[in-house]
Motif scaffolding. Structure first.
Motif, PDB file in Angstrom:
ATOM      1  N   ALA A   1      26.848   3.233  16.950  1.00  0.00           N
ATOM      2  CA  ALA A   1      27.476   4.558  17.008  1.00  0.00           C
ATOM      3  C   ALA A   1      28.015   4.984  15.649  1.00  0.00           C
ATOM      4  N   LEU A   2      28.474   4.032  14.858  1.00  0.00           N
ATOM      5  CA  LEU A   2      29.081   4.347  13.566  1.00  0.00           C
ATOM      6  C   LEU A   2      28.064   4.424  12.427  1.00  0.00           C
ATOM      7  N   ALA A   3      26.839   3.988  12.638  1.00  0.00           N
ATOM      8  CA  ALA A   3      25.849   3.938  11.562  1.00  0.00           C
ATOM      9  C   ALA A   3      25.351   5.332  11.205  1.00  0.00           C
ATOM     10  N   LEU A   4      24.838   5.473   9.989  1.00  0.00           N
ATOM     11  CA  LEU A   4      24.314   6.757   9.531  1.00  0.00           C
ATOM     12  C   LEU A   4      23.102   7.172  10.355  1.00  0.00           C
ATOM     13  N   GLU A   5      22.996   8.476  10.589  1.00  0.00           N
ATOM     14  CA  GLU A   5      21.846   9.008  11.330  1.00  0.00           C
ATOM     15  C   GLU A   5      20.651   9.138  10.378  1.00  0.00           C
ATOM     16  N   LEU A   6      19.520   8.527  10.762  1.00  0.00           N
ATOM     17  CA  LEU A   6      18.332   8.512   9.905  1.00  0.00           C
ATOM     18  C   LEU A   6      17.170   9.307  10.493  1.00  0.00           C
TER      19      LEU A   6
ATOM     20  N   TYR B   1       9.213   6.897   7.449  1.00  0.00           N
ATOM     21  CA  TYR B   1       8.815   6.132   6.278  1.00  0.00           C
ATOM     22  C   TYR B   1       9.442   6.776   5.047  1.00  0.00           C
ATOM     23  N   PRO B   2       9.858   6.031   4.024  1.00  0.00           N
ATOM     24  CA  PRO B   2       9.882   4.569   3.971  1.00  0.00           C
ATOM     25  C   PRO B   2      11.178   4.014   4.545  1.00  0.00           C
ATOM     26  N   LEU B   3      11.046   2.977   5.331  1.00  0.00           N
ATOM     27  CA  LEU B   3      12.206   2.259   5.826  1.00  0.00           C
ATOM     28  C   LEU B   3      12.161   0.824   5.275  1.00  0.00           C
ATOM     29  N   ASN B   4      13.217   0.096   5.495  1.00  0.00           N
ATOM     30  CA  ASN B   4      13.339  -1.244   4.928  1.00  0.00           C
ATOM     31  C   ASN B   4      12.782  -2.280   5.911  1.00  0.00           C
TER      32      ASN B   4
ATOM     33  N   THR C   1      16.904  -3.993  10.518  1.00  0.00           N
ATOM     34  CA  THR C   1      16.638  -3.746  11.941  1.00  0.00           C
ATOM     35  C   THR C   1      17.078  -2.323  12.264  1.00  0.00           C
ATOM     36  N   TYR C   2      16.250  -1.597  12.970  1.00  0.00           N
ATOM     37  CA  TYR C   2      16.548  -0.207  13.320  1.00  0.00           C
ATOM     38  C   TYR C   2      16.645  -0.051  14.832  1.00  0.00           C
ATOM     39  N   CYS C   3      17.401   0.935  15.225  1.00  0.00           N
ATOM     40  CA  CYS C   3      17.515   1.275  16.634  1.00  0.00           C
ATOM     41  C   CYS C   3      16.988   2.687  16.838  1.00  0.00           C
ATOM     42  N   PHE C   4      15.881   2.799  17.550  1.00  0.00           N
ATOM     43  CA  PHE C   4      15.327   4.093  17.931  1.00  0.00           C
ATOM     44  C   PHE C   4      15.832   4.412  19.350  1.00  0.00           C
TER      45      PHE C   4
ATOM     46  N   LEU D   1      14.029  12.213  19.871  1.00  0.00           N
ATOM     47  CA  LEU D   1      14.623  11.059  19.208  1.00  0.00           C
ATOM     48  C   LEU D   1      16.119  11.351  19.097  1.00  0.00           C
ATOM     49  N   HIS D   2      16.882  10.804  20.012  1.00  0.00           N
ATOM     50  CA  HIS D   2      18.321  11.080  20.039  1.00  0.00           C
ATOM     51  C   HIS D   2      19.031  10.489  18.825  1.00  0.00           C
ATOM     52  N   ALA D   3      18.547   9.376  18.346  1.00  0.00           N
ATOM     53  CA  ALA D   3      19.167   8.777  17.160  1.00  0.00           C
ATOM     54  C   ALA D   3      18.221   7.755  16.549  1.00  0.00           C
ATOM     55  N   LEU D   4      18.315   7.602  15.251  1.00  0.00           N
ATOM     56  CA  LEU D   4      17.655   6.509  14.540  1.00  0.00           C
ATOM     57  C   LEU D   4      18.707   5.907  13.618  1.00  0.00           C
TER      58      LEU D   4
END
Lengths: 449, 126
Positions: free
Chosen positions: A79-84, A125-128, A132-135, A191-194
């Motif tokens: 919830a606190l992470a930046l929106e990508l 793209y580009p991602l690291n 680990t990402y949450c879609f 995509l509600h959040a990445l």
């Protein structure tokens, strides 16, 4: 009531990030890795790079790191992470009949596929690849499945049915894409959040190099048998050359289901393989009921060569039977209960030593339970590894195994997070642990001992 | 529902077997399935013996005509390895024994017992 609530809050704070938690070891921002145990209910374990690990006897290919989470749970960290979401853009391969659409602000998009070489989806793209990402994605189409792939022509990682919304955690690639898998079809999604999950992660991309999740009683496993209450299963293949039938009965002894073993030719019975060592004394205990005789034998399966055996210790009529055997041979041998008539059996336990201990129910080597004893989750390292990418240097290393033994040491340039054959938790932190830090770790892990 | 498979690959066949793993595995990373030959049989032959959980379809794929994966593979090497694969039957112990000219796969939920059935012991300290 208020007082109780405050106490629970304080307890939770200590559990998550208070002074008693190893989270404080990372308060200075030091690099490191700490999974905080392997309880699948925490949602931090994955079989490969996206499928959650939810139970024992499942692979652990990805184990998240909580060292940067400040004592927060995964949902709060996300919830606190930046929106990508803004990293997404429409990508087209070949000449599909329709093009995908995507709104980087709202996450609303669509995809179309004519066939495998003519499709359009939304690529991120580009991602690291080391992150680990949450879609958090929802399939808003009516019929068509939505897929998450490494790119719009790659292999699918996860598939969402129409109307399904799911948080998909994924790692290992610099590129992911949302598109669809069927030909001549379109699909819609939101995509509600990445979000990127902060911290390191331990990730093993090679399937047969992944450890296995396991659950044992606190203190470890003593019963060496497998399927100790499933006598008719394939785990009891040895019939000692005579022939027998095994039938589950609708009768229980102290909660354990009885099985009737009937010899059909000569002396026979049930048995299974066991790795034994010469000179070591083993105690066999089971609930037995018989009219004629039963012997416990440890040796070769057909009885023609090496074996030792003892007569069951209870008289005909039934009860808990205990015998000890000390083989003069080492290796893979069969143990079994033989008779030339019929007997009933359940709750088999074989352990090292001369005195039987409290019965442990064993289904597989990775699932053992004991009445009134807390379960401890751990990962079974069978020549496996769960690599982590940390900066070079000297690190404090602490780990605890399934028997409750704690090791605290230092390590240079750590690359793997597995250090015990059955590991309950591990902490890697740049810089050796001080005596006070070691004491904190030992106190925190006393819950597993 | 997964099954546990344990595979004994002779040291000389590791390169070919890794191409087979790359071909029938789940990702490009499965080309690292067979690494150090850290197990030995009674005759001194060395093996790489990984063990892990796979989908039951893995067994069918391992013995079916090979299809090149999208990430590519040396199909000739994979075919050489596939020709030497033997799926063991734990009920017939002789089929479980490792050998220098065969890649033995044992399906058993306990990898320690599977390796004992193969007749191999680790060369690493335990």
């Amino acid at each position: 009531m208020l007082s109780l609530g405050c106490s629970l809050t304080a307890l939770a704070a200590r559990r998550r990030g208070g002074a008693a938690s190893p989270a404080s070891l990372f308060a200075g921002g030091q690099p490191g890795y700490w999974p905080d145990g392997y309880d699948p209910a925490e949602g931090r374990l994955f079989q490969g790079n996206t499928t959650p690990t939810t139970s024992y006897d499942q692979a652990v290919g990805l184990a998240l790191d909580v060292s940067r989470w400040g004592g927060k749970a995964l949902a709060a960290v996300i919830a606190l992470a930046l929106e990508l979401r803004g990293a997404g853009f429409v990508q087209t391969n070949g000449s599909p009949a329709q093009l995908a659409t995507y709104d980087q602000s709202t996450g609303v998009g669509s995809a179309y596929r004519t066939n495998g070489t003519n499709s359009s989806g939304v690529r991120f793209y580009p991602l690291n690849p080391a992150a680990t990402y949450c879609f958090d994605v929802e399939n808003t189409g009516v019929v068509q499945n939505i897929q998450l792939r490494d790119n719009v022509s790659g292999s699918a990682f996860a598939i969402l049915a129409a109307g399904e919304r799911r948080k998909i955690y994924i790692t290992g690639s610099a590129s992911y894409a949302i598109d669809i898998g069927a030909n001549n079809a379109s699909g819609a999604f939101v995509l509600h959040a990445l979000k990127e999950v902060s911290g390191q992660r331990a990730f093993q991309p090679t399937a047969l190099s992944r450890p296995t999740l396991a659950r044992w009683p606190r203190g470890g496993r003593r019963n060496l048998i497998r399927y100790s209450e499933d006598i008719s299963s394939a785990a009891w293949p040895v019939d000692w050359g005579g022939g027998r039938t095994v039938t589950p009965l609708d009768e229980y002894v102290e909660g354990h289901r009885l099985y009737r073993v009937t010899s059909t030719a000569g002396s026979s019975g049930v048995g299974q393989e066991l790795l034994v060592q010469a000179g070591v004394t083993y105690t066999f205990r089971a609930w037995l009921r018989y009219d004629d005789w039963v012997v416990v034998r440890l040796g070769t399966g057909n009885g023609e060569a090496t074996y030792v055996q003892a007569v069951a210790s209870v008289p005909p009529g039934g009860g808990w039977s205990t015998v000890t055997l000390t083989p003069g041979f080492s290796g893979l041998y069969a143990l079994g209960f033989l008779s030339d008539s019929a007997y009933d059996i359940t709750a088999v336990q074989i352990e090292v030593g001369t005195t039987p201990t409290v019965y442990q129910r064993v289904t597989t080597a990775n699932h053992v339970t004991e009445a009134d004893v807390t379960d401890v989750w751990h990962v079974h390292d069978d020549d496996d590894s769960l690599p982590v990418a940390l900066p070079a240097g000297t690190y404090g290393l602490a780990y605890i195994d399934a028997a409750g033994a704690i090791t605290v040491t230092t390590i240079t340039d750590p690359a793997d997070t597995l250090h015990a054959g059955r590991q309950v938790d591990v902490i890697l932190r740049q810089g050796a642990f001080s005596a006070a830090e070691e004491a904190l770790i030992r106190k925190y892990w006393s819950r597993y001992q | 529902m997964s099954i546990r498979i344990t595979i004994a690959c002779p040291e000389a066949l590791i390169a070919d077997a890794n191409q087979l793993a790359r071909c029938i595995g789940y990702s490009e990373a499965d080309q690292w399935t067979f690494d150090a030959a850290s197990y030995e049989d009674a005759s001194g032959n060395r093996y790489s013996v990984p063990s892990g959980l796979v989908d039951p379809a893995f067994l069918v794929d391992a013995l079916s005509p090979l299809v090149a994966p999208e990430w590519g593979a040396d199909m000739e090497a994979a075919a050489r390895a596939q020709a030497l694969v033997r799926l063991a039957d734990p009920e017939q112990p002789e089929t479980c024994l490792a050998g220098p000219a065969v890649i033995v796969a044992v399906v058993h939920d306990d990898p320690a017992l599977a390796r004992a059935m193969m007749g191999v012991v680790t060369l690493l300290s335990t």
